[in-house]
Design a protein around this motif. Structure first.
Motif, PDB file in Angstrom:
ATOM      1  N   ALA A 117       0.839  -1.204   0.000  1.00  0.00           N
ATOM      2  CA  ALA A 117       0.000   0.000   0.000  1.00  0.00           C
ATOM      3  C   ALA A 117       0.879   1.262   0.000  1.00  0.00           C
ATOM      4  O   ALA A 117       0.577   2.246  -0.686  1.00  0.00           O
ATOM      5  N   GLU A 153       2.307   1.628  -3.545  1.00  0.00           N
ATOM      6  CA  GLU A 153       1.292   2.147  -4.475  1.00  0.00           C
ATOM      7  C   GLU A 153       1.052   3.640  -4.272  1.00  0.00           C
ATOM      8  O   GLU A 153       0.840   4.384  -5.222  1.00  0.00           O
ATOM      9  N   SER A 154       1.097   4.068  -3.005  1.00  0.00           N
ATOM     10  CA  SER A 154       0.783   5.474  -2.726  1.00  0.00           C
ATOM     11  C   SER A 154       1.902   6.409  -3.188  1.00  0.00           C
ATOM     12  O   SER A 154       1.685   7.614  -3.302  1.00  0.00           O
TER      13      SER A 154
END
Ligand code: CTP
Ligand code: MG
Length: 335
Positions: A22, A25-26
């Motif tokens: 996560a 991805e950010s």
């Protein structure tokens, strides 16, 4: 120093895959950012070609090597064939040309270690640094990008390591810690060394790409689409790799004797490179060989004080990865 080489990783390590992915991805730049970069490059190219018809512009660094975060500045290299040119003159001329367009904060920094023109484009909101004839950087950018296409875990690991280094204040070459470029080389080396290996050594394979720049022969295998699936015999997850990366730099690397070298895909000895003692400002306290400029140690910026800071940070990260209930918070805590 007491080397506690740890081989047993915590049992619940794979619980950390989702939060690490996560974070990765950010940090990935959005597609529209790439479009804006292209738009600014086209504008710069138009101006450059009017003044120097034979010149070319290349993107290099994190905006082109696939290891850039969102909203980063871009690095551009102006390639002017003639090797004898006066870089300062070119940069001053370039700044004049660009000032006449509606670009903002155009400045020529001719006395910097790498002389550049800086500017900000109000249309795209992108800031950019333009250097002259720094072609080795353009080629090492291609090498890094080619490595990143082989196994996605390289890009994931490097994003997490860079994010950690920026959060912890150990990505500041002027303070004696390491450049982003050095951290990416550390990640490539690390993945070459896994067993089975996750990355090959592109400079030790059939040569499909070769250029001579600044008297350095740069050649490697660049048909990386043929290497899809190379790392699939190794099933290690991103969380296991982050754990092992910090464990390696905290407890396993031999700082006294070893140089990491992605050029050879292994370790070379400090003695073989004559990097055993301080010469001038080069102390060689952590040794990371440049893949093309093999006399360059990317660790040369590290001094007696900052090597301690770095190693304490590697140990802190390794301990957090081993014991902390919530490593994804603690690891990136501002220093
Ligand atoms: N570079 C180099 N030799 C160095 C440092 C940098 O050749 N000792 C070149 C590399 O091509 C590198 C580029 O300069 O990709 C930019 O370096 P750096 O600022 O360390 O990395 P970025 O990838 O731009 O990282 P960041 O996202 O932190 O801006
Ligand atoms: Mg940069």
């Amino acid at each position: 120093r007491n080397y506690r080489s740890r081989t047993e990783c915590r049992g619940d390590i794979n619980r950390l895959n989702a939060p690490f992915l996560a974070i990765y991805e950010s940090l990935i730049p959005a597609e529209e950012e790439k479009q804006k970069q292209k738009q600014l490059m086209a504008l710069l190219d138009k101006h450059v070609k009017e003044e120097w018809p034979g010149a070319r512009l290349f993107l290099y660094g994190s905006c082109a090597n696939s290891f850039g975060f969102r909203k980063s500045d871009i690095d551009v290299c102006l390639a002017i064939g003639d090797a004898d040119i006066n870089k300062s003159e070119i940069l001053l001329k370039l700044a004049d040309i660009l000032k006449s367009d509606n670009l903002e904060n155009v400045q020529a920094l001719t006395r910097a270690r790498v002389p550049i023109v800086k500017l900000m484009d109000p249309v795209t909101g992108i800031s950019c640094d333009i250097c002259v004839n720094n072609l080795l950087a353009v080629i090492n950018t291609k090498l890094l990008r080619d490595y990143s296409k082989i196994d996605v875990r390289l890009r994931q690991l490097a994003f997490i390591v860079k994010h950690w280094a920026k959060s912890r204040g150990v990505n500041e070459t002027y303070q004696g810690t390491l450049s982003s470029y050095a951290y990416v080389l550390m990640c490539i080396h690390f993945l070459q060394q896994r067993s089975p290996s996750i990355l090959p050594c592109l400079q030790d394979m059939e040569i499909t790409y070769s250029v001579n720049v600044d008297n350095v022969k740069c050649s490697f295998f660049d048909q990386v689409e043929k290497l899809q699936g190379f790392g699939s015999r190794n099933g290690e997850s991103i969380a296991q790799l982050v754990w092992a990366f910090f464990n390696y730099w905290a407890y396993c690397h031999d700082y006294a004797n070893d140089v990491i070298s992605i050029r050879t895909g292994s370790i070379v000895s400090k003695r073989a490179k004559d990097w055993t003692r301080r010469i001038g400002n080069d102390r060689h306290l952590i040794c990371i060989e440049d893949p093309f400029e093999v006399s360059h140690d990317l660790g040369r910026v590290v001094d007696k004080r900052s090597i301690r800071v770095l190693r304490e940070e590697f140990e802190r990260a390794a301990e957090i990865m081993q014991h902390d209930p919530n490593p994804c918070v603690k690891l990136f805590e501002p220093y």
